[in-house]
Design a protein around this motif. Structure first.
Motif, PDB file in Angstrom:
ATOM      1  N   ILE A 130       0.839  -1.203   0.000  1.00  0.00           N
ATOM      2  CA  ILE A 130       0.000   0.000   0.000  1.00  0.00           C
ATOM      3  C   ILE A 130       0.869   1.247   0.000  1.00  0.00           C
ATOM      4  O   ILE A 130       0.616   2.197  -0.760  1.00  0.00           O
ATOM      5  N   PHE A 131       1.896   1.274   0.838  1.00  0.00           N
ATOM      6  CA  PHE A 131       2.806   2.417   0.912  1.00  0.00           C
ATOM      7  C   PHE A 131       3.437   2.695  -0.459  1.00  0.00           C
ATOM      8  O   PHE A 131       3.484   3.842  -0.923  1.00  0.00           O
ATOM      9  N   ASP A 132       3.899   1.649  -1.120  1.00  0.00           N
ATOM     10  CA  ASP A 132       4.536   1.812  -2.433  1.00  0.00           C
ATOM     11  C   ASP A 132       3.545   2.341  -3.467  1.00  0.00           C
ATOM     12  O   ASP A 132       3.880   3.195  -4.290  1.00  0.00           O
ATOM     13  N   TYR A 133       2.310   1.826  -3.410  1.00  0.00           N
ATOM     14  CA  TYR A 133       1.304   2.273  -4.373  1.00  0.00           C
ATOM     15  C   TYR A 133       0.947   3.739  -4.153  1.00  0.00           C
ATOM     16  O   TYR A 133       0.850   4.522  -5.114  1.00  0.00           O
ATOM     17  N   LEU A 134       0.769   4.139  -2.916  1.00  0.00           N
ATOM     18  CA  LEU A 134       0.448   5.540  -2.633  1.00  0.00           C
ATOM     19  C   LEU A 134       1.606   6.452  -3.019  1.00  0.00           C
ATOM     20  O   LEU A 134       1.384   7.575  -3.492  1.00  0.00           O
ATOM     21  N   THR A 135       2.828   5.979  -2.838  1.00  0.00           N
ATOM     22  CA  THR A 135       3.995   6.756  -3.269  1.00  0.00           C
ATOM     23  C   THR A 135       3.953   6.972  -4.778  1.00  0.00           C
ATOM     24  O   THR A 135       4.194   8.077  -5.278  1.00  0.00           O
ATOM     25  N   GLN A 136       3.615   5.916  -5.496  1.00  0.00           N
ATOM     26  CA  GLN A 136       3.522   6.015  -6.955  1.00  0.00           C
ATOM     27  C   GLN A 136       2.413   6.978  -7.369  1.00  0.00           C
ATOM     28  O   GLN A 136       2.586   7.789  -8.295  1.00  0.00           O
ATOM     29  N   MET A 137       1.262   6.885  -6.692  1.00  0.00           N
ATOM     30  CA  MET A 137       0.144   7.783  -7.029  1.00  0.00           C
ATOM     31  C   MET A 137       0.499   9.237  -6.735  1.00  0.00           C
ATOM     32  O   MET A 137       0.085  10.151  -7.450  1.00  0.00           O
ATOM     33  N   LYS A 138       1.276   9.459  -5.688  1.00  0.00           N
ATOM     34  CA  LYS A 138       1.726  10.818  -5.370  1.00  0.00           C
ATOM     35  C   LYS A 138       2.669  11.329  -6.463  1.00  0.00           C
ATOM     36  O   LYS A 138       2.505  12.452  -6.957  1.00  0.00           O
ATOM     37  N   HIS A 139       3.627  10.517  -6.846  1.00  0.00           N
ATOM     38  CA  HIS A 139       4.600  10.936  -7.850  1.00  0.00           C
ATOM     39  C   HIS A 139       3.966  11.108  -9.229  1.00  0.00           C
ATOM     40  O   HIS A 139       4.465  11.874 -10.058  1.00  0.00           O
ATOM     41  N   LEU A 143      -2.762  11.537  -6.707  1.00  0.00           N
ATOM     42  CA  LEU A 143      -3.212  11.799  -5.343  1.00  0.00           C
ATOM     43  C   LEU A 143      -2.250  12.810  -4.726  1.00  0.00           C
ATOM     44  O   LEU A 143      -1.056  12.816  -5.048  1.00  0.00           O
ATOM     45  N   LYS A 144      -2.777  13.646  -3.837  1.00  0.00           N
ATOM     46  CA  LYS A 144      -1.951  14.653  -3.170  1.00  0.00           C
ATOM     47  C   LYS A 144      -1.801  14.239  -1.705  1.00  0.00           C
ATOM     48  O   LYS A 144      -2.697  14.439  -0.891  1.00  0.00           O
ATOM     49  N   ILE A 145      -0.666  13.616  -1.393  1.00  0.00           N
ATOM     50  CA  ILE A 145      -0.434  13.058  -0.065  1.00  0.00           C
ATOM     51  C   ILE A 145       0.874  13.613   0.483  1.00  0.00           C
ATOM     52  O   ILE A 145       1.921  13.480  -0.153  1.00  0.00           O
ATOM     53  N   ASP A 146       0.811  14.231   1.654  1.00  0.00           N
ATOM     54  CA  ASP A 146       2.031  14.733   2.292  1.00  0.00           C
ATOM     55  C   ASP A 146       2.709  13.658   3.140  1.00  0.00           C
ATOM     56  O   ASP A 146       3.919  13.504   3.114  1.00  0.00           O
ATOM     57  N   LEU A 150       1.176   7.927   7.210  1.00  0.00           N
ATOM     58  CA  LEU A 150      -0.110   8.173   7.861  1.00  0.00           C
ATOM     59  C   LEU A 150      -1.267   7.781   6.946  1.00  0.00           C
ATOM     60  O   LEU A 150      -2.234   7.149   7.394  1.00  0.00           O
ATOM     61  N   ALA A 151      -1.176   8.132   5.674  1.00  0.00           N
ATOM     62  CA  ALA A 151      -2.244   7.800   4.732  1.00  0.00           C
ATOM     63  C   ALA A 151      -2.421   6.286   4.620  1.00  0.00           C
ATOM     64  O   ALA A 151      -3.550   5.780   4.535  1.00  0.00           O
ATOM     65  N   THR A 152      -1.306   5.560   4.639  1.00  0.00           N
ATOM     66  CA  THR A 152      -1.374   4.097   4.593  1.00  0.00           C
ATOM     67  C   THR A 152      -2.137   3.560   5.798  1.00  0.00           C
ATOM     68  O   THR A 152      -3.026   2.712   5.671  1.00  0.00           O
ATOM     69  N   GLN A 153      -1.812   4.068   6.972  1.00  0.00           N
ATOM     70  CA  GLN A 153      -2.493   3.616   8.190  1.00  0.00           C
ATOM     71  C   GLN A 153      -3.974   3.985   8.162  1.00  0.00           C
ATOM     72  O   GLN A 153      -4.829   3.213   8.606  1.00  0.00           O
ATOM     73  N   GLN A 154      -4.289   5.180   7.659  1.00  0.00           N
ATOM     74  CA  GLN A 154      -5.685   5.604   7.588  1.00  0.00           C
ATOM     75  C   GLN A 154      -6.488   4.683   6.678  1.00  0.00           C
ATOM     76  O   GLN A 154      -7.605   4.274   7.023  1.00  0.00           O
ATOM     77  N   PHE A 155      -5.927   4.362   5.528  1.00  0.00           N
ATOM     78  CA  PHE A 155      -6.649   3.507   4.582  1.00  0.00           C
ATOM     79  C   PHE A 155      -6.899   2.125   5.177  1.00  0.00           C
ATOM     80  O   PHE A 155      -8.020   1.609   5.116  1.00  0.00           O
ATOM     81  N   ILE A 156      -5.868   1.548   5.779  1.00  0.00           N
ATOM     82  CA  ILE A 156      -6.033   0.229   6.400  1.00  0.00           C
ATOM     83  C   ILE A 156      -7.060   0.294   7.530  1.00  0.00           C
ATOM     84  O   ILE A 156      -7.913  -0.587   7.674  1.00  0.00           O
ATOM     85  N   VAL A 188     -12.510   3.623  -0.012  1.00  0.00           N
ATOM     86  CA  VAL A 188     -11.859   4.183  -1.200  1.00  0.00           C
ATOM     87  C   VAL A 188     -12.422   5.558  -1.516  1.00  0.00           C
ATOM     88  O   VAL A 188     -11.673   6.507  -1.781  1.00  0.00           O
ATOM     89  N   GLN A 189     -13.743   5.694  -1.465  1.00  0.00           N
ATOM     90  CA  GLN A 189     -14.364   6.975  -1.786  1.00  0.00           C
ATOM     91  C   GLN A 189     -13.934   8.059  -0.797  1.00  0.00           C
ATOM     92  O   GLN A 189     -13.591   9.181  -1.182  1.00  0.00           O
ATOM     93  N   CYS A 190     -13.926   7.696   0.476  1.00  0.00           N
ATOM     94  CA  CYS A 190     -13.513   8.646   1.511  1.00  0.00           C
ATOM     95  C   CYS A 190     -12.048   9.040   1.320  1.00  0.00           C
ATOM     96  O   CYS A 190     -11.688  10.218   1.432  1.00  0.00           O
ATOM     97  N   PHE A 191     -11.216   8.061   1.013  1.00  0.00           N
ATOM     98  CA  PHE A 191      -9.786   8.305   0.830  1.00  0.00           C
ATOM     99  C   PHE A 191      -9.538   9.201  -0.383  1.00  0.00           C
ATOM    100  O   PHE A 191      -8.770  10.171  -0.306  1.00  0.00           O
ATOM    101  N   ILE A 192     -10.178   8.899  -1.485  1.00  0.00           N
ATOM    102  CA  ILE A 192     -10.011   9.692  -2.707  1.00  0.00           C
ATOM    103  C   ILE A 192     -10.476  11.125  -2.469  1.00  0.00           C
ATOM    104  O   ILE A 192      -9.817  12.087  -2.872  1.00  0.00           O
ATOM    105  N   ASN A 193     -11.606  11.282  -1.790  1.00  0.00           N
ATOM    106  CA  ASN A 193     -12.115  12.622  -1.495  1.00  0.00           C
ATOM    107  C   ASN A 193     -11.126  13.417  -0.650  1.00  0.00           C
ATOM    108  O   ASN A 193     -10.977  14.634  -0.818  1.00  0.00           O
TER     109      ASN A 193
END
Length: 197
Positions: A130-139, A143-146, A150-156, A188-193
């Motif tokens: 999940i961490f790697d995927y979110l990193t890829q989506m940020k790059h 997705l706009k993730i700082d 934390l985002a990984t933990q929130q999604f899980i 997913v919807q909450c996370f994307i929003n």
């Protein structure tokens, strides 16, 4: 036909869950496995090593979803996150996994390697995926993730809490597929929003 090693591991699963880690003796394991005590030590140097073999065995059929192997997931975070979310939802499905999670929590104060190894051998690969995927989506600016950790933990958390939170206290029936899909889609919807650019 099962090898002696497999027979010992299966006997250890039953005995650890019944007696707990501390109270389980190698003599008892030998009795349940119907092998000599020496046979166990020929396969495993210690009770801790045997316990780790049990953990590896219960996680062996649980594979983290690899979004990099899906072209659509590379361009559509909703698709990738849904598939990752379903992998999370199914991760804890086997009752034996949840039972061993409770066991390592209970005995973790006296044997801190138990929860560490349970995490390292099972849950860590899923979290890393999940961490790697979110990193890829940020790059990719999808997705706009700082804070990706934390985002990984929130999604899980949005998936685990409604699906297994109570099950860690009371071993309840596994949620059906419709419930899993509903929880994951909402997460997913909450996370994307929350993280859309």
């Amino acid at each position: 036909m099962s090898s002696k090693r497999d027979l010992i591991i299966q006997a250890a699963k039953q005995t650890f869950l019944k007696q707990g880690f501390e109270a389980t003796s190698m003599d008892e394991l030998a009795l349940v496995a119907n092998v000599a005590r020496r046979t166990i030590y020929n396969q495993f140097d210690s009770k801790e090593e045997l316990f780790n073999a049990v953990i590896i065995d219960i996680w062996k059929n649980v594979k983290p979803y690899r979004p990099e192997q899906n072209d659509e997931a590379q361009h559509n975070p909703s698709k990738g996150l849904f598939n990752l979310g379903m992998a999370i939802a199914n991760y804890w499905s086997p009752p034996i996994v949840r039972s061993f999670l409770k066991l390592v929590i209970v005995e973790g104060d006296r044997f801190p390697d138990l929860p560490r190894n349970f995490y390292r051998l099972g849950k860590e690969p899923m979290i890393q995926s999940i961490f790697d995927y979110l990193t890829q989506m940020k790059h990719s600016h999808l997705l706009k993730i700082d804070d990706i950790g934390l985002a990984t933990q929130q999604f899980i958390g949005m998936i685990n809490e409604p699906l297994i939170g109570l099950g860690l206290i009371i071993l309840s029936d596994e949620p059906d597929m419709q419930r899993k899909e509903h929880v994951v889609q909402a997460a997913v919807q909450c996370f994307i929003n929350g993280y859309q650019p």
